[in-house]
Design a protein around this motif. Structure first.
Motif, PDB file in Angstrom:
ATOM      1  N   LEU A  47     -50.593  50.517 -39.636  1.00 39.25           N
ATOM      2  CA  LEU A  47     -49.336  50.267 -40.219  1.00 39.25           C
ATOM      3  C   LEU A  47     -49.580  49.719 -41.585  1.00 39.25           C
ATOM      4  CD1 LEU A  47     -47.158  48.977 -37.111  1.00 39.25           C
ATOM      5  CD2 LEU A  47     -47.321  51.471 -38.271  1.00 39.25           C
ATOM      6  N   SER A  48     -48.355  49.531 -42.287  1.00 36.61           N
ATOM      7  CA  SER A  48     -48.383  48.974 -43.609  1.00 36.61           C
ATOM      8  C   SER A  48     -48.911  47.501 -43.639  1.00 36.61           C
ATOM      9  CB  SER A  48     -47.039  49.114 -44.280  1.00 36.61           C
ATOM     10  OG  SER A  48     -46.212  48.128 -43.546  1.00 36.61           O
ATOM     11  N   ARG A  98     -48.500  43.681 -44.057  1.00 39.98           N
ATOM     12  CA  ARG A  98     -47.468  42.910 -43.921  1.00 39.98           C
ATOM     13  C   ARG A  98     -47.415  41.588 -44.521  1.00 39.98           C
ATOM     14  NH1 ARG A  98     -43.510  45.232 -40.635  1.00 39.98           N
ATOM     15  NH2 ARG A  98     -44.173  46.533 -39.243  1.00 39.98           N
ATOM     16  N   ASP A 156     -42.851  51.178 -42.660  1.00 44.23           N
ATOM     17  CA  ASP A 156     -43.405  51.984 -41.551  1.00 44.23           C
ATOM     18  C   ASP A 156     -42.861  52.921 -40.969  1.00 44.23           C
ATOM     19  OD1 ASP A 156     -45.388  49.744 -41.475  1.00 44.23           O
ATOM     20  OD2 ASP A 156     -44.304  48.640 -40.000  1.00 44.23           O
ATOM     21  N   ARG A 198     -43.781  55.952 -43.271  1.00 44.18           N
ATOM     22  CA  ARG A 198     -45.337  56.314 -43.079  1.00 44.18           C
ATOM     23  C   ARG A 198     -45.286  57.028 -41.648  1.00 44.18           C
ATOM     24  NH1 ARG A 198     -47.651  51.948 -44.508  1.00 44.18           N
ATOM     25  NH2 ARG A 198     -48.369  52.705 -46.250  1.00 44.18           N
ATOM     26  N   GLU A 213     -48.785  54.868 -33.149  1.00 44.67           N
ATOM     27  CA  GLU A 213     -48.292  54.216 -34.318  1.00 44.67           C
ATOM     28  C   GLU A 213     -47.162  54.012 -34.140  1.00 44.67           C
ATOM     29  OE1 GLU A 213     -48.355  54.676 -39.086  1.00 44.67           O
ATOM     30  OE2 GLU A 213     -49.850  55.526 -37.843  1.00 44.67           O
ATOM     31  N   VAL A 259     -43.540  50.705 -33.989  1.00 44.02           N
ATOM     32  CA  VAL A 259     -42.272  50.882 -34.966  1.00 44.02           C
ATOM     33  C   VAL A 259     -41.090  50.945 -33.884  1.00 44.02           C
ATOM     34  CG1 VAL A 259     -41.048  51.928 -36.700  1.00 44.02           C
ATOM     35  CG2 VAL A 259     -43.635  51.900 -36.710  1.00 44.02           C
TER      36      VAL A 259
END
Length: 464
Positions: A115-116, A118, A374, A377, A434, A438
């Protein structure tokens, strides 16, 4: 300990009594384990909200890099600060520690690792506090929220690379944002403005930054606090109307239904093929792309794949007339139409992963920009796999940014072969791993929004 409803909408259990674990999801397990480890009270305990939990944990990034805990204040149902909350006996617990103790950290951390990055409110350790009938507000120092906003814009640029404007809208992978979600990634406020989400007070923020850094709307989303800074309010927003509340409830119910099911990885990505089945040349959905296989090969593969196992309504309604009878769920689709979504949607479907962005878009700006990123993505990665498994040739398609796909994003996944079907299923599973992180965060945020919107709608209907 006090009684509480399930820690996660993903859980089918009806509650956690005391500190006993009665939750199905890894997130709920981590939370309940944290309570048991801490003793559930005093200075070392984690207290629960008596109503459905408002915030499970701040984000998957907490699995990697907890940040210092921020001061908490209470936020009433009308979104006004009402002073310190004496009952908020909260303590930060590392999500990694809790999940590891519950034996769930392996899969969740693996999913979260992609994930991105943070920062700010999304990267501190989670806290849950009892504060009945109120929402808490985290106070975020100016240097942190400005850094978060700057990093968010950099991450968005990483997603789309050098493409912008008309290039993005013409891109056969990225253009689905405009087609399906009416979202222009080159200029939409979701990516040109940064939001902390509901329940965060931005210290030292000033009204002149609304519309420049922060989202704006009429009536104003923001209110100034006596101690300085701005916090977001739901009152007056369309989501706080009866119609908006109905949309939030519908989205929450569909998300909870889809993501409570076991994922299915056996559809083989046939839907793009079924949209071309026995159709004459010139009827391709993606007119700018050549086919990588012949029309005869498309028809043979669809025939061999029957019964088709697609569970996504928006894909099936685009089947050709000849392909629709081949779908295993045809009767359900024909009987229920779009109402089939809560019945059939399941989290192994790439389109269900993509649609996380649809629901984030509905709830924005009351969900944080870290969650927007997120969802973007996940949606782009799912779309890349979706198109790679199609009968179209992506060799001439410009690559997206480094934050989206693997180096082989233009290489086809040949689902018409046994090896290709295995590769597609493995890709589905990776995206599901993933996306479920989210989805869990989004469900918690949706629950929070529904609770506040219900209070506002009730107050409006009673004249309170």
């Amino acid at each position: 300990g006090s009684s509480s409803e399930p820690l996660s909408p993903l859980s089918s259990a009806r509650g956690v009594r005391g500190f006993g674990l009665a939750a199905a999801s890894p997130f709920s397990a981590a939370m309940a384990c944290a309570m048991a480890v801490s003793g559930g009270g005093g200075t070392g305990g984690v207290c629960l909200i008596a109503r459905p939990v408002r915030e499970c944990f701040a984000g998957a990034g907490a699995l990697r890099r907890p940040m210092p805990l921020l001061r908490r204040r209470r936020l009433c149902g009308d979104s006004h600060l009402c002073g310190p909350c004496p009952s908020a006996l909260s303590v930060g617990v590392s999500a990694a520690t809790a999940a590891a103790a519950a034996g769930t950290v392996g899969a969740t951390a693996a999913a979260a690792s992609s994930l991105s990055r943070r920062r700010g409110p999304a990267s501190r350790a989670f806290k849950v506090s009892r504060c009945a009938g109120a929402l808490e507000v985290s106070e975020l120092p100016r240097e942190l929220w400005l850094a978060e906003a700057k990093a968010f814009h950099a991450d968005v640029r990483d997603l789309f690379g050098n493409l912008s404007g008309e290039q993005l809208l013409a891109h056969p992978v990225a253009n689905f944002f405009k087609t399906y979600y009416s979202f222009d990634p080159s200029q939409d406020a979701m990516v040109t403005r940064w939001s902390p989400g509901l329940g965060v007070r931005l210290l030292d923020a000033v009204p002149s930054e609304v519309g420049r850094i922060l989202p704006e709307s009429r009536p104003s989303l923001w209110q100034e606090s006596a101690g300085g800074g701005l916090s977001m309010r739901l009152a007056g927003h369309p989501l706080a109307s009866p119609k908006g509340l109905a949309k939030l409830r519908s989205a929450r119910e569909l998300l909870a239904a889809a993501w409570s099911r076991q994922p299915f990885f056996g559809c083989h990505g046939v839907h793009e093929w079924a949209m071309l089945y026995r159709e004459p040349p010139g009827r391709e959905r993606h007119q700018t792309l050549p086919l990588r296989v012949s029309r005869e090969a498309i028809d043979r593969f669809v025939d061999s794949a029957a019964p088709l196992m697609c569970t996504h309504f928006d894909a099936v309604i685009r089947y050709t007339p000849g392909a629709l009878p081949l779908n295993h769920h045809r009767a359900t689709f024909e009987e229920l139409g779009r109402a089939s979504e809560p019945v059939l949607e399941q989290p192994g479907c790439l389109h269900v992963a993509m649609d996380l962005f649809r629901w984030v878009r509905l709830a924005w700006p009351f969900v944080p920009s870290a969650l927007v990123l997120d969802a973007l993505r996940v949606a782009l990665r799912a779309r890349c796999l979706d198109m790679r498994a199609s009968p179209y040739d992506l060799a001439g398609v410009a690559p997206l940014g480094r934050g989206v796909a693997a180096r082989d994003e233009q290489r086809p996944v040949k689902v018409e072969t046994p090896g290709g079907r295995e590769e597609y299923a493995a890709g589905q599973k990776a995206i599901w791993m993933e996306a479920r992180v989210v989805a869990a965060q989004l469900l918690e945020r949706m629950e929070r929004l529904v609770l506040v919107a219900e209070d506002l709608v009730t107050a409006g209907s009673t004249g309170a």
